[in-house]
Scaffold this motif. Structure first.
Motif, PDB file in Angstrom:
ATOM      1  N   LEU A   1       0.840  -1.198   0.000  1.00  0.00           N
ATOM      2  CA  LEU A   1       0.000   0.000   0.000  1.00  0.00           C
ATOM      3  C   LEU A   1       0.878   1.252   0.000  1.00  0.00           C
ATOM      4  N   ASN A   2       1.902   1.275   0.860  1.00  0.00           N
ATOM      5  CA  ASN A   2       2.777   2.444   0.911  1.00  0.00           C
ATOM      6  C   ASN A   2       3.436   2.683  -0.446  1.00  0.00           C
ATOM      7  N   LEU A   3       3.900   1.607  -1.078  1.00  0.00           N
ATOM      8  CA  LEU A   3       4.592   1.771  -2.368  1.00  0.00           C
ATOM      9  C   LEU A   3       3.616   2.274  -3.433  1.00  0.00           C
TER      10      LEU A   3
ATOM     11  N   VAL B   1       0.783   4.014  -2.968  1.00  0.00           N
ATOM     12  CA  VAL B   1       0.391   5.405  -2.705  1.00  0.00           C
ATOM     13  C   VAL B   1       1.544   6.346  -3.074  1.00  0.00           C
ATOM     14  N   ASN B   2       2.772   5.955  -2.729  1.00  0.00           N
ATOM     15  CA  ASN B   2       3.928   6.774  -3.131  1.00  0.00           C
ATOM     16  C   ASN B   2       3.987   6.924  -4.654  1.00  0.00           C
ATOM     17  N   ALA B   3       3.756   5.809  -5.353  1.00  0.00           N
ATOM     18  CA  ALA B   3       3.803   5.848  -6.824  1.00  0.00           C
ATOM     19  C   ALA B   3       2.738   6.804  -7.355  1.00  0.00           C
TER      20      ALA B   3
ATOM     21  N   THR C   1       9.107  14.644   1.564  1.00  0.00           N
ATOM     22  CA  THR C   1       9.147  15.861   0.762  1.00  0.00           C
ATOM     23  C   THR C   1       7.716  16.361   0.548  1.00  0.00           C
ATOM     24  N   LYS C   2       6.785  15.734   1.283  1.00  0.00           N
ATOM     25  CA  LYS C   2       5.373  16.081   1.064  1.00  0.00           C
ATOM     26  C   LYS C   2       4.862  16.998   2.153  1.00  0.00           C
ATOM     27  N   LYS C   3       3.768  17.689   1.853  1.00  0.00           N
ATOM     28  CA  LYS C   3       3.264  18.584   2.884  1.00  0.00           C
ATOM     29  C   LYS C   3       2.467  17.811   3.929  1.00  0.00           C
TER      30      LYS C   3
ATOM     31  N   GLN D   1       6.967   8.061   7.017  1.00  0.00           N
ATOM     32  CA  GLN D   1       7.191   6.780   7.693  1.00  0.00           C
ATOM     33  C   GLN D   1       7.058   5.586   6.759  1.00  0.00           C
ATOM     34  N   GLY D   2       6.423   5.811   5.600  1.00  0.00           N
ATOM     35  CA  GLY D   2       6.106   4.700   4.715  1.00  0.00           C
ATOM     36  C   GLY D   2       7.311   3.836   4.371  1.00  0.00           C
ATOM     37  N   LEU D   3       8.347   4.463   3.839  1.00  0.00           N
ATOM     38  CA  LEU D   3       9.488   3.667   3.382  1.00  0.00           C
ATOM     39  C   LEU D   3      10.317   3.131   4.533  1.00  0.00           C
TER      40      LEU D   3
HETATM   41 MG    MG Z   1       4.609   7.238   1.571  1.00  0.00          MG
END
Ligand code: MG
Ligand code: ADP
Length: 415
Positions: free
Chosen positions: A301-303, A305-307, A360-362, A369-371
């Motif tokens: 899920l983290n990967l 959403v990051n994508a 790097t996100k607001k 924490q995702g990665l």
């Molecule tokens: Mg993330």
């Protein structure tokens, strides 16, 4: 009370150290006369710190440190060695073997006391940190579920809408057919006694054309199919969400990663559908992977959403980007690649993206924490690999490799 173990072959020295520490730190002291004794004590009691002499018969301080570290279950146990050896190389050996600190003899009471205090304090901090990490993982998961819930509500709304429309249509179609059936029934009844009058026949004909039975006969099967399709969609979303929220918790168990990835793509649809097309290229012969299903789902899920964020940040002027998810079986491992056509990771931050809280996100979009959690899950908990290939301006591929089988010990340890 904090319990510590003092290992020394000299009873006098043991008593001396014990008295000193008891006085200053109010500790419970357990004593052992040599290394073998010490190992026996450690197997039976939990202690917070070991203080051991270097020079001891049978097993010296270095060998004891090695023996303690060889048992994985007491890895965090701090060990402080009392050494009269001046040679720096012995001290380096001790530290390499896993001793946490040493005090040179003759022991200066103030120094020993201060070093013991530091070790105990570190121990407390480490525990607090572990607890905080566990809590933060839990809250990250809850946050992800919260975020997804809004998207899922939205996703469910669409099929619910057309299920509703179709069922309303079926309701009115049924009413029309019922009118027709009743009129025909009445006509049949009337035709028993005397032939059907032309007026009666015309009346029936009018009704048939009014309800447009031909149109209904065409449309009703479509409508039923659409409603069932909608129900199937809702069921799929709900079951993916359920599996995501309550995976078979906490235990290593065989997990079908293809299915997991489909579920993750479904629950996170609202995150990607406006910015990217998701392509699944899944290996049909992927073996089940022994893992912690809930935590692995969270990684995917983290990967994903990051994508989606990276594709959104690149902006496509109305053209959708792509996120390709691939699986394949390698020798003894399974590989999952999440490839996006997004911004890429700039060289300036590439060394930090796995750091906890680096983002790097607001605020609200990312917590950083995702990665770091993904890496801890894949590498530390599963002995796998998490790597990336990136081309700034063109996109990024994150690559997860997981061993198909977990060593029995690892499976037990996390259980
Ligand atoms: Mg993330
Ligand atoms: N697919 C990706 N493409 C580009 N940058 C990425 C990608 N995935 C992660 N990053 C970068 O790594 C940072 C850390 O990611 P992560 O740990 O998931 O935290 P968050 O997503 O909350 O910022 C992101 O802020 C982003 O700068």
């Amino acid at each position: 009370m904090t319990r510590i173990l003092i290992v020394d072959d000299s009873e006098v020295a043991r008593r001396h150290t014990a008295n000193l520490l008891q006085e200053r730190h109010g500790l419970e002291i357990v004593e052992a006369a040599d290394g073998f004794d010490a190992l026996k004590v450690l197997a039976e009691l939990s202690v917070e710190l070991v203080i051991c002499d270097y020079e001891m018969p049978r097993m010296n301080g270095l060998q004891l440190v090695q023996a303690i570290r060889a048992r994985s279950n007491v890895n965090e146990l701090p060990i402080l060695v009392l050494t009269s050896r001046a040679a720096a190389s012995d001290k380096v050996l001790l530290l390499r073997a896993g001793a946490n600190d040493y005090v040179t003899k003759p022991v200066e009471p103030e120094e020993l006391s201060a070093r013991v205090a530091v070790q105990l304090e570190l121990q407390t901090l480490q525990r607090a940190l572990l607890k905080a990490t566990a809590q933060s993982m839990q809250s990250q998961k809850l946050q992800a579920i919260g975020q997804l819930a809004a998207g899922v509500a939205h996703e469910i709304n669409t099929p619910i809408q057309y299920i509703g429309d179709n069922v309303s249509f079926l309701q009115s179609a049924f009413a029309d057919f019922q009118r027709l059936v009743e009129a025909m029934g009445a006509a049949i009844e009337a035709a028993r006694d005397k032939p059907l009058t032309t007026e009666h026949a015309a009346e029936l004909e009018r009704l048939v054309s009014e309800v447009d039975s031909e149109y209904l006969a065409d449309e009703i099967p479509h409508s039923i199919a659409q409603a069932l399709d909608g129900v199937g969609n809702v069921a799929r979303i709900v079951s993916a969400m359920k599996e995501f929220a309550h995976p078979r918790e906490g235990r290593m168990s065989p997990h079908d990663l293809n299915r997991a990835l489909k579920g993750v793509v479904t629950v996170a649809r609202n995150e990607w559908k406006y910015v990217a097309e998701v392509q699944l290229d899944l290996d049909d012969n992927l073996p089940a992977v022994s893992c912690l299903p809930g935590e692995i789902n969270q990684v995917f899920l983290n990967l994903l959403v990051n994508a989606a964020h990276a594709v959104a940040d690149k902006g496509g002027d109305g053209v959708l980007g792509t996120i390709a998810i691939r699986t394949r079986a390698l020798d003894g491992t399974v590989e999952v690649r999440v490839e996006d056509s997004g911004t890429g990771v700039p060289q300036s931050v590439i060394d930090r993206i796995f750091d906890p809280f680096f983002t790097t996100k607001k605020v609200g979009r990312g917590t950083g924490q995702g990665l770091s959690i993904a890496r801890a899950t894949v590498v530390e908990k599963h002995g796998g690999e998490l790597t990336l290939e990136t081309d700034p301006g063109r996109g990024t591929t994150f690559i997860v490799r997981l061993p198909i089988e977990q060593p029995a010990a690892a499976a037990e340890e996390v259980a």
